[in-house]
Write an enzyme that holds these catalytic residues in place. Structure first.
Site, PDB file in Angstrom:
ATOM      1  N   GLN A   8     -29.802 -20.920-105.557  1.00  0.00           N
ATOM      2  CA  GLN A   8     -30.627 -20.869-104.482  1.00  0.00           C
ATOM      3  C   GLN A   8     -30.064 -19.469-103.810  1.00  0.00           C
ATOM      4  O   GLN A   8     -29.274 -19.313-102.800  1.00  0.00           O
ATOM      5  CB  GLN A   8     -30.175 -21.930-103.432  1.00  0.00           C
ATOM      6  CG  GLN A   8     -31.033 -22.014-102.024  1.00  0.00           C
ATOM      7  CD  GLN A   8     -32.265 -22.457-102.211  1.00  0.00           C
ATOM      8  OE1 GLN A   8     -32.474 -23.571-102.968  1.00  0.00           O
ATOM      9  NE2 GLN A   8     -33.101 -22.029-101.394  1.00  0.00           N
ATOM     10  N   PHE A   9     -30.777 -18.222-103.896  1.00  0.00           N
ATOM     11  CA  PHE A   9     -30.405 -17.093-103.587  1.00  0.00           C
ATOM     12  C   PHE A   9     -30.494 -17.156-102.022  1.00  0.00           C
ATOM     13  O   PHE A   9     -30.063 -16.318-101.216  1.00  0.00           O
ATOM     14  CB  PHE A   9     -30.989 -15.800-104.314  1.00  0.00           C
ATOM     15  CG  PHE A   9     -32.636 -15.660-103.892  1.00  0.00           C
ATOM     16  CD1 PHE A   9     -32.839 -14.682-102.956  1.00  0.00           C
ATOM     17  CD2 PHE A   9     -33.692 -16.365-104.373  1.00  0.00           C
ATOM     18  CE1 PHE A   9     -34.284 -14.601-102.411  1.00  0.00           C
ATOM     19  CE2 PHE A   9     -34.868 -16.039-104.101  1.00  0.00           C
ATOM     20  CZ  PHE A   9     -35.248 -15.118-103.043  1.00  0.00           C
ATOM     21  N   THR A  10     -31.576 -17.719-101.456  1.00  0.00           N
ATOM     22  CA  THR A  10     -31.869 -17.880-100.258  1.00  0.00           C
ATOM     23  C   THR A  10     -30.891 -18.144 -99.101  1.00  0.00           C
ATOM     24  O   THR A  10     -30.811 -18.001 -97.972  1.00  0.00           O
ATOM     25  CB  THR A  10     -33.222 -18.389 -99.786  1.00  0.00           C
ATOM     26  OG1 THR A  10     -32.918 -19.910-100.153  1.00  0.00           O
ATOM     27  CG2 THR A  10     -34.214 -18.057-100.469  1.00  0.00           C
TER      28      THR A  10
END
Length: 143
Positions: A76-78
């Site tokens: 989950q890069f966000t």
């Protein structure tokens, strides 16, 4: 590295309509969204995996290690979104895929080495997550 962990009674991740990872259990499990930043390394992944494995957020203040709770790991890069300016998030703090993917894999591998039953999403894919948050309990882990 950041891990947004949710205590779940069930969770699954699908890619192109096909379930690729799931936590289905009569007891509780964990859904771990994992974000990686530029300064992270394999040691960070290992230490954070141990912290998650021993975190006492299940019923009766027990940990996944104590009850053998399954864990679904999803990249989950966000989690590294910067929303301080304007209306469009900046992703500059998120590590690029070539750096992040091996560290998400190292995080999952470290959990398995500790004895966890681990399922994963598909790094970089457009994923659909279905979950039933139990509690609700959601905790952000960092070192």
């Amino acid at each position: 590295m950041r891990v947004l962990v949710q205590r779940v009674s069930s969770a699954s991740v699908s890619v192109d309509g096909r379930v690729v990872g799931a936590v289905t259990t009569e007891r509780q499990g964990l859904l771990a969204f994992v974000g990686v930043t530029h300064s992270d390394d394999v040691d960070t992944a290992r230490r954070l995996a141990e912290k998650l494995w021993r975190l006492r957020i299940l019923d009766d203040e027990r940990s996944a290690a104590e009850v053998g709770a399954p864990i679904l790991v999803v990249s989950q890069f966000t989690l590294y979104a910067d929303t301080a300016k304007g209306r469009r998030p900046s992703w500059n703090a998120a590590a690029p895929g070539a750096v992040a993917e091996p560290l998400v894999d190292a995080f999952a591998a470290a959990l398995r080495a500790l004895g966890a039953q681990v399922q994963t999403g598909v790094f970089g894919a457009h994923m659909q997550i279905a979950l039933v948050n139990d509690g609700p309990v959601t905790v952000l882990l960092e070192l």
